[in-house]
Design an enzyme around this catalytic site. Structure first.
Site, PDB file in Angstrom:
ATOM      1  N   SER A   5      56.258  18.476 -43.996  1.00  0.00           N
ATOM      2  CA  SER A   5      56.245  17.826 -45.070  1.00  0.00           C
ATOM      3  C   SER A   5      55.742  16.521 -45.517  1.00  0.00           C
ATOM      4  CB  SER A   5      57.879  17.733 -45.775  1.00  0.00           C
ATOM      5  OG  SER A   5      57.522  17.211 -47.103  1.00  0.00           O
ATOM      6  N   TYR A  62      66.596  16.576 -45.440  1.00  0.00           N
ATOM      7  CA  TYR A  62      65.261  17.466 -45.600  1.00  0.00           C
ATOM      8  C   TYR A  62      64.121  16.408 -45.014  1.00  0.00           C
ATOM      9  CZ  TYR A  62      61.104  19.730 -47.495  1.00  0.00           C
ATOM     10  OH  TYR A  62      59.964  20.190 -47.699  1.00  0.00           O
TER      11      TYR A  62
HETATM   12  N1  LIG Z   1      56.331  23.520 -52.173  1.00  0.00           N
HETATM   13  C1  LIG Z   1      56.419  22.335 -51.917  1.00  0.00           C
HETATM   14  O1  LIG Z   1      56.132  21.231 -52.762  1.00  0.00           O
HETATM   15  C2  LIG Z   1      56.402  21.672 -50.269  1.00  0.00           C
HETATM   16  C3  LIG Z   1      56.003  20.574 -50.053  1.00  0.00           C
HETATM   17  C4  LIG Z   1      56.058  20.212 -48.589  1.00  0.00           C
HETATM   18  C5  LIG Z   1      56.421  20.994 -47.615  1.00  0.00           C
HETATM   19  N2  LIG Z   1      56.955  22.300 -47.961  1.00  0.00           N
HETATM   20  C6  LIG Z   1      57.350  23.238 -47.011  1.00  0.00           C
HETATM   21  O2  LIG Z   1      56.538  24.300 -47.081  1.00  0.00           O
HETATM   22  C7  LIG Z   1      57.477  25.375 -46.563  1.00  0.00           C
HETATM   23  C8  LIG Z   1      57.434  26.679 -47.661  1.00  0.00           C
HETATM   24  O3  LIG Z   1      57.746  25.986 -49.083  1.00  0.00           O
HETATM   25  P1  LIG Z   1      57.854  26.866 -50.046  1.00  0.00           P
HETATM   26  O4  LIG Z   1      57.836  25.793 -51.119  1.00  0.00           O
HETATM   27  O5  LIG Z   1      56.764  27.534 -50.203  1.00  0.00           O
HETATM   28  O6  LIG Z   1      59.215  27.552 -50.409  1.00  0.00           O
HETATM   29  P2  LIG Z   1      59.751  28.804 -51.157  1.00  0.00           P
HETATM   30  O7  LIG Z   1      58.813  29.205 -52.328  1.00  0.00           O
HETATM   31  O8  LIG Z   1      61.105  28.619 -51.559  1.00  0.00           O
HETATM   32  O9  LIG Z   1      59.514  30.067 -50.140  1.00  0.00           O
HETATM   33  C9  LIG Z   1      60.119  29.843 -48.858  1.00  0.00           C
HETATM   34  C10 LIG Z   1      59.946  31.031 -47.950  1.00  0.00           C
HETATM   35  O10 LIG Z   1      60.577  30.719 -46.734  1.00  0.00           O
HETATM   36  C11 LIG Z   1      61.447  31.998 -46.401  1.00  0.00           C
HETATM   37  N3  LIG Z   1      62.493  31.428 -45.927  1.00  0.00           N
HETATM   38  C12 LIG Z   1      63.413  30.344 -46.470  1.00  0.00           C
HETATM   39  N4  LIG Z   1      64.588  30.425 -45.519  1.00  0.00           N
HETATM   40  C13 LIG Z   1      64.329  31.179 -44.458  1.00  0.00           C
HETATM   41  C14 LIG Z   1      65.002  31.738 -43.379  1.00  0.00           C
HETATM   42  N5  LIG Z   1      66.493  31.191 -43.111  1.00  0.00           N
HETATM   43  N6  LIG Z   1      64.778  32.756 -42.757  1.00  0.00           N
HETATM   44  C15 LIG Z   1      63.553  33.168 -43.017  1.00  0.00           C
HETATM   45  N7  LIG Z   1      62.717  32.869 -43.848  1.00  0.00           N
HETATM   46  C16 LIG Z   1      62.874  31.897 -44.656  1.00  0.00           C
HETATM   47  C17 LIG Z   1      61.533  32.667 -47.738  1.00  0.00           C
HETATM   48  O11 LIG Z   1      62.038  33.899 -47.748  1.00  0.00           O
HETATM   49  P3  LIG Z   1      62.841  34.712 -48.850  1.00  0.00           P
HETATM   50  O12 LIG Z   1      61.854  35.017 -49.857  1.00  0.00           O
HETATM   51  O13 LIG Z   1      63.454  35.950 -48.237  1.00  0.00           O
HETATM   52  O14 LIG Z   1      63.784  33.921 -49.395  1.00  0.00           O
HETATM   53  C18 LIG Z   1      60.347  32.290 -48.403  1.00  0.00           C
HETATM   54  O15 LIG Z   1      59.241  33.385 -48.021  1.00  0.00           O
HETATM   55  C19 LIG Z   1      58.842  24.894 -46.188  1.00  0.00           C
HETATM   56  O16 LIG Z   1      58.970  24.590 -44.967  1.00  0.00           O
HETATM   57  C20 LIG Z   1      58.868  23.624 -47.173  1.00  0.00           C
HETATM   58  O17 LIG Z   1      60.005  22.540 -46.548  1.00  0.00           O
HETATM   59  C21 LIG Z   1      56.963  22.562 -49.399  1.00  0.00           C
END
Ligand SMILES: NC(=O)c1ccc[n+]([C@@H]2O[C@H](COP(=O)([O-])OP(=O)(O)OC[C@H]3O[C@@H](n4cnc5c(N)ncnc54)[C@H](OP(=O)(O)O)[C@@H]3O)[C@@H](O)[C@H]2O)c1
Length: 247
Positions: A142, A156
């Site tokens: 991130s 985080y």
């Molecule tokens: N969105 C942003 O702005 C952003 C920015 C920087 C970094 N990130 C990083 O990008 C990654 C994805 O974020 P996102 O925004 O796409 O999140 P999201 O929409 O909440 O989706 C999270 C995904 O990860 C899965 N997941 C969460 N906890 C898990 C666990 N314990 N075991 C297995 N799968 C798990 C979820 O599965 P389920 O559907 O089954 O819950 C879902 O597929 C993360 O590492 C986050 O820190 C996001």
């Protein structure tokens, strides 16, 4: 369908929604066979698999809680059993409790570190039994490893900072094996976890050069490049894709 990843097998953790779903779809569109994990969202994971199949790609879903070591190991094993090899590991599953430290229970801290850090380390260690020369490991860190412009995300940010250090260290260990490892550090990307119309959006947009959130397809395209044949000279890098969050 492009063919830059033809014949490759990828495992994407957290591929049922958000950034992980975008990555899984793009890797499959570029020719990889894709295994994707999810924690709870079976229907959404199945929908991603169906979307990939409808577009002419190959994928399947694995229920695996990244906080559980046996699940992490099994997801790697199942991928290799299904497709016979593993070439690309994308550690995307993650999240966290967004609260100031004095509001966070120890269990919340442990869970954030287990999913965002420990699971990544365990998945890489298990995958190294299968990855060979040309192998690719891509972590989704991130931009908050670099910059934390508001309160409530310190643990985080710490977890994502750990991924940056892990990526640097493992680049040294894996180079002799012909495997690269990189850390993609997204800025705000429109997902369930961080909606572009959510309450924190104005704070984030104020910190950025571009006046918009990223789209999951933009992260997918970047990851596919890093997974492909043209990125072989990039390793140990923490790569920002952040709309100017750090400009
Ligand atoms: N969105 C942003 O702005 C952003 C920015 C920087 C970094 N990130 C990083 O990008 C990654 C994805 O974020 P996102 O925004 O796409 O999140 P999201 O929409 O909440 O989706 C999270 C995904 O990860 C899965 N997941 C969460 N906890 C898990 C666990 N314990 N075991 C297995 N799968 C798990 C979820 O599965 P389920 O559907 O089954 O819950 C879902 O597929 C993360 O590492 C986050 O820190 C996001």
């Amino acid at each position: 369908m492009a063919d830059s990843l033809e014949g490759k097998v990828a495992l994407v953790t957290g591929g049922s929604r958000g950034i992980g779903a975008g990555i899984a779809k793009r890797l499959a569109a570029d020719g990889a066979s894709v295994a994707l994990t999810y924690a709870n969202s079976k229907d959404q994971a199945d929908q991603v698999v169906a979307d990939i199949a409808a577009a002419g790609g190959t994928a399947f879903a694995i229920q695996a809680d990244s906080a559980v070591e046996a699940d992490v190991v099994a997801s790697v094993t199942e991928t290799v059993q299904r497709y016979g090899q593993l070439d690309i590991l994308v550690n995307n599953a993650g999240g966290g409790t967004f609260a100031t430290l004095d509001e966070m229970a120890t269990a919340d801290i442990d869970r954030t570190l287990a999913v965002n850090v420990r699971a990544v380390i365990l998945a890489i260690r298990e995958s190294l039994k299968h990855l060979g020369p040309g192998g690719r490991i891509i972590n989704i860190g991130s931009i908050n490893a670099e910059r934390v412009p508001f309160a409530g995300i310190s643990v985080y940010a710490a977890s994502k900072g750990a991924i940056a250090g892990l990526t640097r260290g493992l680049a040294r260990e894996l180079a002799p094996k012909g495997i690269t490892i990189n850390n993609v550090q997204p800025g705000p990307v429109d997902t369930d976890n961080n909606p572009a119309d959510g309450p924190a959006a104005p704070l984030m947009l104020a910190a950025m050069a571009l006046d918009r959130f990223g789209d999951v397809s933009e992260i997918g395209a970047f990851v596919s490049f890093l997974a492909g044949p043209d990125s072989g000279y990039i390793t140990g890098a923490n790569l920002n894709i952040d709309g100017g969050f750090t400009a």
